[in-house]
Design a protein around this motif. Structure first.
Motif, PDB file in Angstrom:
ATOM      1  N   PHE A 133      37.247  63.578  17.846  1.00  0.00           N
ATOM      2  CA  PHE A 133      36.282  64.626  17.532  1.00  0.00           C
ATOM      3  C   PHE A 133      36.826  65.425  16.350  1.00  0.00           C
ATOM      4  N   ASP A 134      36.163  65.300  15.210  1.00  0.00           N
ATOM      5  CA  ASP A 134      36.638  65.930  13.977  1.00  0.00           C
ATOM      6  C   ASP A 134      35.689  67.057  13.579  1.00  0.00           C
ATOM      7  N   PHE A 135      36.218  68.286  13.555  1.00  0.00           N
ATOM      8  CA  PHE A 135      35.419  69.472  13.243  1.00  0.00           C
ATOM      9  C   PHE A 135      35.731  70.013  11.846  1.00  0.00           C
ATOM     10  N   SER A 136      36.358  69.212  11.006  1.00  0.00           N
ATOM     11  CA  SER A 136      36.852  69.686   9.713  1.00  0.00           C
ATOM     12  C   SER A 136      35.746  70.150   8.784  1.00  0.00           C
ATOM     13  N   ASP A 137      34.522  69.669   8.984  1.00  0.00           N
ATOM     14  CA  ASP A 137      33.422  70.023   8.094  1.00  0.00           C
ATOM     15  C   ASP A 137      32.708  71.300   8.523  1.00  0.00           C
ATOM     16  N   SER A 138      33.252  72.001   9.499  1.00  0.00           N
ATOM     17  CA  SER A 138      32.666  73.273   9.921  1.00  0.00           C
ATOM     18  C   SER A 138      32.973  74.360   8.892  1.00  0.00           C
ATOM     19  N   ALA A 139      32.255  75.480   8.991  1.00  0.00           N
ATOM     20  CA  ALA A 139      32.373  76.569   8.016  1.00  0.00           C
ATOM     21  C   ALA A 139      33.784  77.156   8.005  1.00  0.00           C
ATOM     22  N   PRO A 140      34.159  77.765   6.879  1.00  0.00           N
ATOM     23  CA  PRO A 140      35.422  78.528   6.873  1.00  0.00           C
ATOM     24  C   PRO A 140      35.389  79.626   7.930  1.00  0.00           C
ATOM     25  N   GLN A 141      36.572  80.060   8.344  1.00  0.00           N
ATOM     26  CA  GLN A 141      36.623  81.137   9.335  1.00  0.00           C
ATOM     27  C   GLN A 141      35.818  82.323   8.826  1.00  0.00           C
ATOM     28  N   THR A 142      35.201  83.019   9.760  1.00  0.00           N
ATOM     29  CA  THR A 142      34.229  84.037   9.383  1.00  0.00           C
ATOM     30  C   THR A 142      34.844  85.437   9.374  1.00  0.00           C
ATOM     31  N   ARG A 143      34.162  86.324   8.682  1.00  0.00           N
ATOM     32  CA  ARG A 143      34.588  87.712   8.670  1.00  0.00           C
ATOM     33  C   ARG A 143      34.309  88.369  10.022  1.00  0.00           C
ATOM     34  N   GLY A 144      33.180  88.010  10.649  1.00  0.00           N
ATOM     35  CA  GLY A 144      32.825  88.547  11.953  1.00  0.00           C
ATOM     36  C   GLY A 144      33.497  87.802  13.090  1.00  0.00           C
TER      37      GLY A 144
END
Length: 552
Positions: A266-277
């Protein structure tokens, strides 16, 4: 070698012991989040911190290995019988967020470390910038409350009162926190005593061997189930409404699942950068989502424990929303968990289409800090608010329930009205909120609160901009919404996640999201359509040409 009957007897005794710990904590809790919502878990672990039997609060299960691993790293050879460790640190101890406080006790047979018992429970307030600690708009971890790395709160049976004093000094609700902490320590020590009794009865080596066999069996069963899947790759993407701070920017969650050579990656590497919130996740939460969705897709006969890890590979890129780095805030992690589960289940549908399921509404929280509490009551009202499951092949979605990972309970009206200065003027299902389909999504629920005093409300919810998706031709579920003073001239429509003030006399309406539908609506059984209308689930028969109107 230990015989299978003894192994099964010991497994059942461990499961029964966890039930006993769970019961005593539920009955001893002070806060509504413990005694009504039951936001806690109790476990028995082996000597390395591996969960033997998963608790009902499933998403806590992968946390303990990270926590105990850190305890062993920090305290190692100095751990002694009678010790109790406490921690709530998301980064150093792997906890979901600062409000979740863990207690862990070692179990010894003579000088030999046999295992641990532990509990995690949500605290009414642990400091931070807002009452209740779980801010919808925190921008760093330090906004979310006191941080406690793994330290002893009891040493060799002697309590360390200075640690308790430090924790309580940082809480706006010290009596509630003290009561819940005392209950947790008691059940954790109870569990350790019961495991020691099993060592005396069966022998320490028998218990160690049973732990190893139970873990090995679960791993073998999962590996065998994965081996039956077709080799290949599947990708799914979903979006959260926002991170609670940058409100006009959706947050991308993505997974690519690859099945090859008997291992699921399970590869989640394409998820968004860590968020400010505060919607970021720690790896322990990603693990919980993966194992929950994987086991749910493969079949109900599998039971999680940490022996399953060897059959699964999880990839999380650094500084992404699925693997944030300190001091990124994490207090609204559960919204991300629930959306991530939907995304993983969508990708798993490629491998097991017969167990595909539509998107679920996101269970949420409402936190009300009453400026003038009811005499004898608390100023802190914390509730779990359920939503609905999506439909699957052969079944409609379930309505008005906490979904997926948590197994939490919705707080009864009688408790709310007896303890806090508000009335519940409406609590019902929302017609037409379940996605139309051959099998329909579960209905959303709505509650309307009549405020009898001024208060500050923290509302944390997702799926107002991106409602739960249908599958196999089914329609999307209804979106979540929150409104102050619905139908009045001073009506205010709120963001799904927000912090706001209300006055005595205001009404707050909270409506959750409905589950997505499965299959074309035109294929729904006519008798089921008639029952939907008779029961008030829908206001008109669904059809493929009127799905959009049906959900409006």
């Amino acid at each position: 070698m230990l015989d299978p009957i003894t192994i099964e007897i010991l497994r059942n005794k461990i499961a029964s012991l966890m039930d006993e710990m769970h019961y005593h904590l539920y009955r001893s809790g002070y806060s509504t989040i413990v005694r009504e919502s039951r936001d806690f878990s109790c476990v028995v672990l082996d000597a390395t911190g591996r969960v033997i039997v998963a608790p009902p609060m499933f998403f806590h299960a992968p946390v303990y290995r990270h926590l105990v691993g850190r305890i062993l790293e920090l305290h190692g050879d100095t751990i002694a019988a009678g010790d109790v460790f406490v921690a709530n640190h998301p980064y150093e101890a792997g906890l979901p967020h600062t409000s979740d406080m863990a207690f862990v006790a070692p179990v010894f047979a003579g000088e030999r470390l046999i295992g641990f018992t532990g509990s995690i429970a949500h605290k009414a307030d642990i400091g931070g910038t807002v009452a209740g600690s779980t801010s919808a708009d925190a921008t760093e971890l330090f906004h979310e409350g006191l941080l406690v790395p793994p330290v002893r709160i009891s040493a060799a049976g002697s309590p360390c009162p200075d640690i308790e004093r430090m924790i309580l000094a940082n809480s706006r609700q010290p009596e509630l926190v003290r009561g819940d902490m005392s209950a947790q320590i008691a059940v954790t020590e109870l569990g350790a005593a019961r495991v020691a009794e099993l060592c005396s009865r069966f022998g320490p080596q028998a218990l160690v061997d049973a732990f190893a066999a139970i873990l090995r069996r679960a791993g073998d069963e999962l590996a065998a189930a994965i081996a039956l899947l077709p080799s290949g790759t599947s990708t799914a993407v979903g979006y959260m409404d926002s991170d609670g701070v940058v409100k006009d920017q959706p947050v991308r969650l993505a997974v690519t699942i690859t099945v090859a050579d008997g291992v699921a990656t399970f590869d989640f590497s394409d998820s968004a950068p860590q968020t400010r919130g505060p919607i970021n996740l720690r790896p322990s939460m990603v693990e919980a989502c993966v194992f929950y969705a994987l086991i749910g897709s493969l079949g109900p006969d599998l039971s999680f424990n940490d022996g399953m890890r060897d059959a699964v590979r999880i990839v999380v890129a650094p500084r992404t929303v699925t693997n944030a780095e300190a001091p990124a805030p994490v207090s609204s992690y559960q919204m991300t968990n629930l959306k991530l589960v939907d995304v993983i289940l969508e990708a798993m549908g490629h491998f097991v289409p017969e167990r595909a399921v539509a998107g679920a509404g996101s269970s949420s929280t409402v936190l009300i800090n009453w400026h003038t509490p009811r005499p004898g009551g608390s100023s802190m009202q914390y509730e779990i608010v359920g939503s609905a499951y999506g439909a699957g092949a052969g079944h409609d979605g379930t309505s008005a329930t906490a979904v997926h990972l948590s197994n939490l309970h919705i707080t009864p009206i009688e408790i709310i009205e007896s303890e806090y200065p508000c009335r519940i003027s409406r609590f019902d299902l929302v017609p037409d909120s379940g996605g139309a389909g051959r099998w329909t999504g579960g209905l959303a629920m709505q509650r309307e609160y009549e405020m009898l005093a001024d208060a500050t409300v923290v509302r944390r919810f997702d799926k107002s901009r991106f409602p739960p998706s249908g599958v196999a031709g089914g329609a999307d579920g209804g979106a979540a919404r929150s409104v102050i003073n619905p139908g009045r001239e001073d009506e205010i429509i709120l963001n799904a996640s927000a912090r706001f003030d209300v006055k005595a006399g205001d009404r707050l309406m909270i409506q959750t999201a409905g589950g997505g539908g499965y299959g074309p609506a035109a294929e729904r059984d006519p008798a089921a359509c008639a029952a939907d209308i008779d029961e008030g689930r829908v206001s008109r028969p669904p059809s493929s040409s009127t799905q959009k109107e049906h959900l409006s």
